[in-house]
Design a protein around this motif. Structure first.
Motif, mmCIF file in Angstrom:
data_model
loop_
_atom_site.group_PDB
_atom_site.id
_atom_site.type_symbol
_atom_site.label_atom_id
_atom_site.label_comp_id
_atom_site.label_asym_id
_atom_site.label_seq_id
_atom_site.Cartn_x
_atom_site.Cartn_y
_atom_site.Cartn_z
ATOM 1 N N HIS A 1 0.752 -1.193 0.041
ATOM 2 C CA HIS A 1 -0.006 -0.209 -0.359
ATOM 3 C C HIS A 1 0.863 1.326 -0.148
ATOM 4 O O HIS A 1 1.964 0.895 0.616
ATOM 5 N N GLU B 1 -2.058 -2.574 10.270
ATOM 6 C CA GLU B 1 -2.827 -2.382 9.879
ATOM 7 C C GLU B 1 -3.856 -2.427 10.971
ATOM 8 O O GLU B 1 -4.038 -3.026 11.731
ATOM 9 N N CYS C 1 1.339 -5.407 2.788
ATOM 10 C CA CYS C 1 -0.333 -5.270 3.445
ATOM 11 C C CYS C 1 0.111 -7.013 3.352
ATOM 12 O O CYS C 1 0.963 -8.515 2.380
ATOM 13 N N SER C 2 -0.041 -7.126 4.770
ATOM 14 C CA SER C 2 -0.209 -8.447 5.106
ATOM 15 C C SER C 2 -1.121 -9.465 4.865
ATOM 16 O O SER C 2 -1.225 -10.246 5.018
ATOM 17 N N HIS C 3 -1.896 -8.976 4.554
ATOM 18 C CA HIS C 3 -3.005 -10.180 3.849
ATOM 19 C C HIS C 3 -4.114 -9.897 2.240
ATOM 20 O O HIS C 3 -4.870 -8.759 1.945
ATOM 21 N N HIS D 1 -8.702 -8.037 0.822
ATOM 22 C CA HIS D 1 -9.907 -6.507 0.715
ATOM 23 C C HIS D 1 -8.824 -5.916 -0.160
ATOM 24 O O HIS D 1 -6.994 -6.152 -0.340
ATOM 25 N N CYS E 1 -7.269 -0.785 3.091
ATOM 26 C CA CYS E 1 -6.585 -1.030 4.920
ATOM 27 C C CYS E 1 -6.638 -0.163 5.381
ATOM 28 O O CYS E 1 -5.949 1.067 5.364
HETATM 29 ZN ZN LIG Z 1 -3.356 -4.798 3.185
#
Ligand SMILES: [Zn+2]
Ligand SMILES: [Zn+2]
Ligand SMILES: [Zn+2]
Ligand SMILES: [Zn+2]
Lengths: 155, 155
Positions: free
Chosen positions: A82, A115, A93-95, A99, A102
């Motif tokens: 991001h 986050e 970004c951890s995921h 989505h 964040c």
């Molecule tokens: Zn993220």
DNA sequence: TCTGGGATGTTATATTGTAACGTTGTTGGC
DNA sequence: GCCAACAACGTTACAATATAACATCCCAGA
């Protein structure tokens, strides 16, 4: 970084996840893109584009701003990182699959960023956009302040 | 701008409010600062610093970037305008005394920007920050998408 | 009148980001 | 295999955003 015990592990996990997603989506996870993603995760906080460029030039002396920005565009476009607009900086970004939106908590003292993608915030934002007859496409939420560690340390 | 019927009236109101607040707080609302605030309100959307500089130079040819940025710093510091971080642009605040945190709806099509400072969003954010043991000082929330007018127009 | 500090003037430079065009490399159809 | 198409990358140049540092001005209060 964003909350980890073993940061080497954490970096590897992020890169492997990106690798897997790129395979699935037929995206080209080139060495350059992988290197930039690794460098972003290696820093323990938001990384600036020209700092990344300087690091990159240590192994790739011919790297130019466009080199970095193109890789960043790819990584952002596919949700692997991001941009933190308030800082002109970039964070992993951890995921990346979960989505688009964040939300971030950013410590003014230690620059740690985490986050905080809470569904209640998303719901509250949605309620407000609907009330305003607005169709949201993209949300930037950056909360600055002081993290628990820094508060404790300063006491 | 942010929702108005008579924009001339709207600009004047904003400037008078700033004038009054500066008097109360013993702040110096100099001609330069007033001029920059006026120019920001005159635009119907986020204004860029160098656009403001260009306009300013029409009446004040010796104006320099620092001239504008110092005025912007003053106006931001005292809550008369906000910086829209995602756009590197500046927008007038419609209620400079009420709060520090303003949330924005920004139309990608017409660039119209409106404040949406909903208490539910504030509450949701606060809940999340408390859960994360974080002390928030400053929040940036910028929601991009399409406004009602532009949606209707494109149908 | 003097003077201290804030506001502004001025010059230079730092930082962030893109445009444009050429080259390379991969890939899939023939 | 060959070629066309396209994506990625190299390279140059520049645009856009922002700040540092120091000089000068100006006004309120001693
Ligand atoms: Zn993220
Ligand atoms: Zn901290
Ligand atoms: Zn406001
Ligand atoms: Zn619109």
């Amino acid at each position: 970084m964003i909350q980890c015990e073993d940061h080497e592990e954490c970096i590897l996990t992020a890169i492997e996840m990106a690798d897997r997603i790129c395979s699935q989506k037929q995206l080209k996870f080139t060495d350059l893109r992988k290197e930039i993603l690794r460098m972003i995760w290696e820093g323990h906080g938001p990384q600036k584009a020209y700092d990344l460029l300087n690091k990159l030039q240590q192994t790739n002396p011919s790297a130019k701003p466009a080199t970095v920005y193109r890789a960043l565009d790819f990584l952002i476009g596919n949700g692997f990182i991001h941009k933190v607009a308030s800082l002109n900086a970039f964070v992993g970004c951890s995921h990346p699959l979960k989505h688009q939106e964040c939300y971030f908590l950013i410590c003014d003292d230690c620059k740690n960023i985490s986050e905080c993608c809470d569904a209640n915030i998303t719901a509250a934002i949605q309620t407000t956009t609907i009330e305003n007859q607005f169709v949201a496409k993209n949300t930037t939420l950056e909360i600055f302040g002081h993290c628990n560690e820094c508060l404790n340390r300063s006491e």
